[in-house]
Enzyme design. Structure first.
Site, PDB file in Angstrom:
ATOM      1  N   TYR A 237      18.768  88.586 -44.473  1.00  9.54           N
ATOM      2  CA  TYR A 237      19.568  88.364 -43.275  1.00  9.54           C
ATOM      3  C   TYR A 237      20.690  87.384 -43.617  1.00  9.54           C
ATOM      4  O   TYR A 237      20.905  87.058 -44.785  1.00  9.54           O
ATOM      5  CB  TYR A 237      18.667  87.911 -42.126  1.00  9.54           C
ATOM      6  CG  TYR A 237      17.625  88.969 -41.812  1.00  9.54           C
ATOM      7  CD1 TYR A 237      18.005  90.264 -41.438  1.00  9.54           C
ATOM      8  CD2 TYR A 237      16.263  88.706 -41.937  1.00  9.54           C
ATOM      9  CE1 TYR A 237      17.065  91.250 -41.181  1.00  9.54           C
ATOM     10  CE2 TYR A 237      15.312  89.695 -41.683  1.00  9.54           C
ATOM     11  CZ  TYR A 237      15.715  90.966 -41.308  1.00  9.54           C
ATOM     12  OH  TYR A 237      14.795  91.944 -41.072  1.00  9.54           O
TER      13      TYR A 237
ATOM     14  N   PRO B 276       5.973  84.698 -37.921  1.00  5.64           N
ATOM     15  CA  PRO B 276       6.880  85.424 -37.016  1.00  5.64           C
ATOM     16  C   PRO B 276       6.883  86.913 -37.302  1.00  5.64           C
ATOM     17  O   PRO B 276       6.969  87.340 -38.462  1.00  5.64           O
ATOM     18  CB  PRO B 276       8.250  84.790 -37.299  1.00  5.64           C
ATOM     19  CG  PRO B 276       8.113  84.126 -38.629  1.00  5.64           C
ATOM     20  CD  PRO B 276       6.684  83.710 -38.743  1.00  5.64           C
TER      21      PRO B 276
END
Length: 416
Positions: free
Chosen positions: A217, A54
């Protein structure tokens, strides 16, 4: 003459009998390099071990993917990748890294994704997507605009900023907004947002989903004692700090069928003293294995601006190897894997099951075909590029798999 509006790509003819798909070996034997051997994971089979990692593109408006993404991901599919894991896609409007991130927090965002998924799958390339929440690293500028890691003010005149949320009210680093410490209600809301986004992934037709638990994150910041200072059930000791991810995995598995693979990306090493380390990752991986996780995508870093990464080619492979050696999970190695012989070597020596590459694909979207050439493996190319393979142009071999029929659908392609 009747005019037709072309809404999506379909082949106007049946596939030649001799044709497989781009990046798929013509034949597989005991001497085939492992990187070009198939891999079965739950109900999907990868035609090779080369997967697109990704990569955020920061090219969405209101979370919607567009024709840019169709071309971007479609090129990798035609270039021979066995699976594409699409970029970090936010489960919440305030969970985006930047205002230009892709999202799946509302049903309307599914429509362009369905089109992209269907296009990719026509090339025998599996589709996956990384569902994510940026946490305290949200509300920043797209990194190529010159203000990387700098938070956008909440009162930004363009409406590009918002108040990030996190396990504790600790900023990521200099120039970062101090986030709001999440309440228990906030935590429940985000868990449900991951579940709802996973359900949308299923409706879009994805073959696999990946939960983003790395790089500082939201999930990653819950895992580490350097960023999680909570004293309730979602903080404190190891079991408290992993609870947020565990609850998300459980919620996702209520809507994502057990027959379909589920991956989790972790930062296996935080690269700071008293942070999250590989031993913690292995311990967590053993628990995730019992909850229906199939693949651990082994990355590192990103949770602290004080990190001291010991980088270099293949520097994260050791993390995938340690998880693989201590669990039954499939592992994906990622990070500065660029050379075909190196990529194959780490597979041949059982350090991982999959190699995931990002920059290598940005440099060359047809990297799997170059890899095959360097390793002397004969693979098919995209059918329209058959002029590159003389054997594919031999008239004697151009026998159709099946006669053309209206609206015929074979295993890999839709034929009009």
């Amino acid at each position: 003459m009747q005019q037709h509006m072309i809404k999506e790509f379909i082949y106007p003819y049946p596939m030649p009998k001799h044709y497989g798909s781009a990046g798929k070996p013509v034949e597989v034997s005991q001497s085939t390099p492992k990187i070009f051997t198939p891999l079965q994971i739950k109900d999907i089979e990868l035609k090779n071990r080369i997967v697109v990692s990704p990569m955020c593109q920061y090219s969405s408006i209101d979370g919607f993917m567009s024709d840019y993404h169709l071309v971007h991901y479609g090129t990798f599919a035609r270039g021979g990748a066995s699976m594409i894991v699409m970029e970090a896609t936010s489960v919440s409007e305030i969970g985006r890294i930047t205002y230009a991130d892709s999202g799946l927090w509302k049903d309307e965002q599914m429509e362009p994704l369905k089109r992209i998924v269907k296009f990719i799958q026509q090339f025998d390339c599996k589709t996956s997507i990384q569902i994510a929440h940026a946490g305290r690293k949200a509300s920043t500028h797209p990194p190529f605009l010159g203000k990387r890691n700098e938070s956008i003010p909440i009162d930004d005149s363009h409406g590009h900023g918002w108040l990030p949320i996190a396990p504790s009210a600790l900023s990521w680093g200099e120039g970062s907004t101090v986030p709001k410490e999440m309440t228990l209600d906030d935590i429940t809301t985000v868990i449900n947002q991951f579940r709802d986004s996973a359900e949308r992934c299923l409706k879009c037709g994805f073959d696999m989903i990946e939960i983003h638990g790395a790089h500082g994150y939201l999930i990653s910041s819950f895992l580490s004692p350097t960023s999680n200072k909570r004293t309730d059930q979602y903080g404190g000791d190891f079991n408290g700090r992993i609870k947020f991810l565990i609850d998300i995995v459980k919620a996702v598995r209520t809507v994502w069928p057990l027959s379909k693979p589920l991956s989790v990306r972790l930062s296996c090493e935080e690269w700071v003293k008293d942070g999250w380390h590989i031993d913690d990752t292995v311990r967590l991986a053993k628990i995730l294995e019992t909850l229906g996780v199939d693949i651990l995508d082994c990355s590192s870093g990103g949770n602290s601006s004080s990190q001291k990464i010991q980088g270099g080619p293949l520097y994260q492979v050791k993390f995938a190897e340690q998880v693989k050696n201590n669990t039954n999970l499939k592992t994906a190695a990622v990070g500065l894997i660029n050379k075909p012989n190196e990529a194959d070597s780490i597979l041949e020596t059982n350090k991982c099951d999959i190699v995931m590459m990002a920059r290598a694909f940005l440099r060359d979207p047809f990297w799997p075909l170059r890899c095959a050439d360097e390793l002397n493996i004969d693979t098919d190319v995209s059918l329209e590029y058959s002029f590159l393979k003389p054997r594919m142009m031999k008239a004697s071999e151009l026998k159709l798999k099946q006669p053309a029929h209206t609206h015929h659908q074979d295993a890999n392609f839709t034929i009009p």
